[in-house]
Design a protein around this motif. Structure first.
Motif, short mmCIF file in Angstrom:
data_model
loop_
_atom_site.label_atom_id
_atom_site.label_comp_id
_atom_site.label_asym_id
_atom_site.label_seq_id
_atom_site.Cartn_x
_atom_site.Cartn_y
_atom_site.Cartn_z
N THR A 20 63.22 26.51 11.66
CA THR A 20 62.15 26.68 10.65
C THR A 20 60.81 26.21 11.19
O THR A 20 59.76 26.84 10.98
CB THR A 20 62.51 25.91 9.37
OG1 THR A 20 63.78 26.37 8.89
CG2 THR A 20 61.47 26.10 8.31
N PHE A 21 60.81 25.12 11.93
CA PHE A 21 59.57 24.61 12.52
C PHE A 21 58.96 25.61 13.49
O PHE A 21 57.74 25.85 13.48
CB PHE A 21 59.85 23.27 13.22
CG PHE A 21 58.67 22.74 13.97
CD1 PHE A 21 57.62 22.11 13.31
CD2 PHE A 21 58.59 22.89 15.35
CE1 PHE A 21 56.53 21.63 14.02
CE2 PHE A 21 57.51 22.41 16.05
CZ PHE A 21 56.47 21.78 15.39
N SER A 26 54.55 29.23 14.48
CA SER A 26 54.00 30.49 14.97
C SER A 26 53.16 31.18 13.88
O SER A 26 52.05 31.69 14.14
CB SER A 26 55.12 31.42 15.44
OG SER A 26 55.85 30.81 16.47
N GLY A 27 53.67 31.18 12.66
CA GLY A 27 52.91 31.79 11.55
C GLY A 27 51.63 31.04 11.27
O GLY A 27 50.59 31.64 10.97
N VAL A 47 49.29 20.33 15.70
CA VAL A 47 50.63 20.16 15.14
C VAL A 47 51.49 19.38 16.14
O VAL A 47 51.53 19.74 17.33
CB VAL A 47 51.29 21.53 14.84
CG1 VAL A 47 52.71 21.32 14.26
CG2 VAL A 47 50.43 22.34 13.90
N PHE A 48 52.14 18.34 15.66
CA PHE A 48 53.10 17.57 16.48
C PHE A 48 54.51 17.78 15.90
O PHE A 48 54.70 17.65 14.68
CB PHE A 48 52.76 16.08 16.48
CG PHE A 48 51.52 15.75 17.26
CD1 PHE A 48 51.61 15.57 18.64
CD2 PHE A 48 50.28 15.59 16.65
CE1 PHE A 48 50.49 15.26 19.38
CE2 PHE A 48 49.17 15.27 17.39
CZ PHE A 48 49.25 15.11 18.76
N GLU A 56 48.55 23.21 19.50
CA GLU A 56 47.17 23.20 18.99
C GLU A 56 46.55 24.58 19.08
O GLU A 56 46.98 25.43 19.86
CB GLU A 56 46.31 22.21 19.77
CG GLU A 56 46.19 22.54 21.25
CD GLU A 56 45.27 21.57 21.98
OE1 GLU A 56 44.59 20.79 21.29
OE2 GLU A 56 45.23 21.62 23.22
N PHE A 57 45.49 24.78 18.27
CA PHE A 57 44.70 26.00 18.31
C PHE A 57 43.27 25.62 17.91
O PHE A 57 43.03 24.85 16.96
CB PHE A 57 45.24 27.05 17.34
CG PHE A 57 44.32 28.23 17.19
CD1 PHE A 57 44.35 29.26 18.13
CD2 PHE A 57 43.42 28.31 16.13
CE1 PHE A 57 43.49 30.35 18.00
CE2 PHE A 57 42.58 29.40 16.01
CZ PHE A 57 42.60 30.42 16.94
#
Length: 240
Positions: A20-21, A26-27, A47-48, A56-57
């Motif tokens: 799920t993570f 990705s979404g 995100v960790f 990251e983005f």
């Protein structure tokens, strides 16, 4: 079958939680990219995972600049909150000062009007009397000054009107003199009339001379002829 509603709680199964993570990550990155492109917004996503892996983005790969901007805005917001608190306290204090000042002024105004004098001591009453005397002297001085200025202005106006009246009288006299004197044409007409009158009255003298000459010679016929000639020269209205 349609998708069922997912209950938001921690997934106990470790494998399912990891799957799920991966899917949600990705979404989430995809949505961050879409919102940055569609809305021309600066987006930074960090995100960790549970194992400490970083995902990251950032828009145009400017994560540091976005983070600095975020830190700057956070600090500014804190300062604004502190400034607002200090400003609010300052305004409250200023309001209290102004309110007290207004109350003192209203109290003094009542005292100047002769009201609420029971609470004043003898010294305060004497000070109030001195203040009223000083104010009365100032008012009288100002009143006299205004009266003198008004009188001076009225005197100037009166003098100006008198000068104007004198000039108008002088113009009227000059106009009357000009009207009393005949014009050159009228004077010429008068001279012509006088000359014509003299020419008209000249036969009277001739008649007298003729009659005198006739009386001396005794010629009756000549006298009759001269008298007829004279009568023709005398106007008809004089003969009647």
């Amino acid at each position: 079958m349609g998708r069922g509603k997912v209950q938001l709680k921690r997934i106990e199964n470790k494998i399912n939680r990891q799957v799920t993570f991966s899917k949600r990550r990705s979404g989430l990155l995809k949505k961050a990219h879409e919102i940055s492109v569609l809305c021309d917004a600066e987006v930074a996503l960090i995100v960790f995972s549970t194992k400490g892996k970083l995902s990251e983005f950032s828009t145009d790969s400017c994560m540091e600049r976005i983070l600095e901007r975020y830190d700057r805005y956070s600090t500014t917001d804190g300062q604004l909150v502190a400034t607002d608190s200090i400003s609010q306290g300052s305004w409250i204090l200023e309001h209290a000062k102004l309110k007290a000042k207004i109350e003192v002024l209203q109290k003094n105004q009542r005292h100047y009007m002769g009201e609420d004098l029971e609470s004043l001591s003898l010294k305060e009453l004497q000070n109030l009397e001195n203040q009223l005397d000083s104010a009365l002297k100032h008012l009288r001085s100002k009143k006299n000054q205004i009266m003198f200025e008004s009188i001076s202005q009225l005197q100037k106006t009166d003098k100006a009107l008198q000068d104007k009246n004198h000039m108008m009288s002088k113009k009227i006299k000059n106009k009357e003199k000009e009207l009393a004197q005949p014009s050159p044409l009228e004077q010429q007409n008068q001279e012509t009339s006088s000359f014509v009158l003299q020419k008209t009255l000249q036969p009277f003298n001739v008649t007298g001379d003729v009659f005198q000459a006739v009386g001396n010679s005794g010629d009756v016929e000549g006298t009759s002829q001269q008298q007829n000639q004279t009568n023709t020269m005398i106007p008809a209205w004089m003969l009647t």
